[in-house]
Scaffold this motif. Structure first.
Motif, PDB file in Angstrom:
ATOM      1  N   MET A  86       5.843   8.675  -2.347  1.00  0.00           N
ATOM      2  CA  MET A  86       4.677   8.139  -1.649  1.00  0.00           C
ATOM      3  C   MET A  86       4.562   6.630  -1.863  1.00  0.00           C
ATOM      4  N   ARG A  87       4.688   6.206  -3.112  1.00  0.00           N
ATOM      5  CA  ARG A  87       4.563   4.781  -3.429  1.00  0.00           C
ATOM      6  C   ARG A  87       5.645   3.961  -2.727  1.00  0.00           C
TER       7      ARG A  87
ATOM      8  N   PRO B 250       1.647   6.743  12.793  1.00  0.00           N
ATOM      9  CA  PRO B 250       1.248   5.650  11.899  1.00  0.00           C
ATOM     10  C   PRO B 250       1.707   4.294  12.417  1.00  0.00           C
TER      11      PRO B 250
ATOM     12  N   GLN C  37       4.984   3.597   0.958  1.00  0.00           N
ATOM     13  CA  GLN C  37       3.952   2.591   1.203  1.00  0.00           C
ATOM     14  C   GLN C  37       4.527   1.187   1.071  1.00  0.00           C
ATOM     15  N   GLU C  38       5.344   0.963   0.054  1.00  0.00           N
ATOM     16  CA  GLU C  38       5.918  -0.360  -0.165  1.00  0.00           C
ATOM     17  C   GLU C  38       6.916  -0.738   0.922  1.00  0.00           C
TER      18      GLU C  38
ATOM     19  N   GLY D  54       4.916   0.536   4.823  1.00  0.00           N
ATOM     20  CA  GLY D  54       3.499   0.277   5.022  1.00  0.00           C
ATOM     21  C   GLY D  54       2.645   1.489   5.330  1.00  0.00           C
ATOM     22  N   VAL D  55       3.148   2.692   5.040  1.00  0.00           N
ATOM     23  CA  VAL D  55       2.364   3.904   5.283  1.00  0.00           C
ATOM     24  C   VAL D  55       1.222   3.991   4.260  1.00  0.00           C
ATOM     25  N   ARG D  56       0.020   4.268   4.716  1.00  0.00           N
ATOM     26  CA  ARG D  56      -1.123   4.400   3.806  1.00  0.00           C
ATOM     27  C   ARG D  56      -1.079   5.745   3.096  1.00  0.00           C
ATOM     28  N   LEU D  57      -1.096   5.712   1.779  1.00  0.00           N
ATOM     29  CA  LEU D  57      -0.980   6.937   0.999  1.00  0.00           C
ATOM     30  C   LEU D  57      -2.100   7.917   1.295  1.00  0.00           C
ATOM     31  N   THR D  58      -3.290   7.403   1.601  1.00  0.00           N
ATOM     32  CA  THR D  58      -4.428   8.287   1.851  1.00  0.00           C
ATOM     33  C   THR D  58      -4.253   9.081   3.143  1.00  0.00           C
ATOM     34  N   ASP D  59      -3.337   8.649   4.010  1.00  0.00           N
ATOM     35  CA  ASP D  59      -3.100   9.360   5.273  1.00  0.00           C
ATOM     36  C   ASP D  59      -2.083  10.484   5.140  1.00  0.00           C
TER      37      ASP D  59
END
Length: 211
Positions: free
Chosen positions: A100-101, A143, A104-105, A108-113
């Motif tokens: 997940m991290r 996304p 995101q890095e 740019g995917v938002r972890l909360t999504d």
């Protein structure tokens, strides 16, 4: 596999991932002869943990997965197609968090999504001495991607329909460290996807086709 609604699809995938996985049987479909021709290490105490995110999302009445094209650099995976991911860090409580991290890095995917559905079989990558954990998740909408230019040349959005098409499978000779390697590959939007990423895709396809 006939296309079904996105929500029923994710529910079926989540249930299927709780059952025994194809594992090595699927991986061997896309196994190159590099492990025979090159002096590859075996897993050891120096082997590092890593994870990638296989992310489903709906778009244009289909289901998509993002792959990334790595920038050209002097390394074993430079210029290759991959799933977003990377090595585990000390602050990661588990490999799901690593996947997940890193997603995101890198894109740019938002972890909360992201909602996690489960995992595929861990795979050892001799060239980089990593054990990689494929994590499967989904986002209920398309996304926005914000690729990190240092790690991602571009994001390649692949429909599940394209990935399931057997006509994209081929074989080719790839030059690795000045040694010619015979490798099966997926031709995805004119990109040659081989090696560990192709082996993960093979298991993913087996899972999807079995739901």
């Amino acid at each position: 596999m006939p296309m079904i609604g996105f929500v029923p699809f994710t529910e079926k995938i989540k249930k299927r991932l709780q059952e025994p996985l194809p594992g090595r049987i699927a991986h061997e479909k896309m196994l190159s002869d590099s492990r025979l021709k090159l002096k590859m290490p075996s897993p050891s105490e120096r082997t590092r943990e890593s994870a990638v995110l296989i992310l489903f999302y709906p778009h244009n009445n289909n289901i998509y997965i993002p792959l990334i094209l790595r920038p050209q650099y002097d390394g074993v995976h430079g210029g290759q197609m991959a799933f977003p991911g990377g090595r585990a860090e000390k602050e990661d409580e588990n490999l799901v968090r690593t996947a997940m991290r890193e997603a995101q890095e890198e894109i740019g995917v938002r972890l909360t999504d992201v909602k996690v559905l489960g995992t595929l079989t861990k795979l050892f990558i001799p060239a980089s001495n990593f054990y990689v954990q494929p994590v499967i998740g989904f986002i209920p909408h398309k996304p926005d991607f914000y690729p990190d230019a240092r790690e991602v040349d571009k994001v390649v959005e692949v429909s599940l329909e394209e990935m399931l098409n057997p006509s994209i499978i081929g074989r080719t000779i790839i030059n690795v460290r000045d040694i010619e390697v015979d490798a099966p590959f997926y031709n995805i939007q004119e990109h040659t996807v081989w090696g560990a990423t192709a082996m993960m895709i093979a298991e993913l396809i087996d899972v999807v086709e079995s739901i």
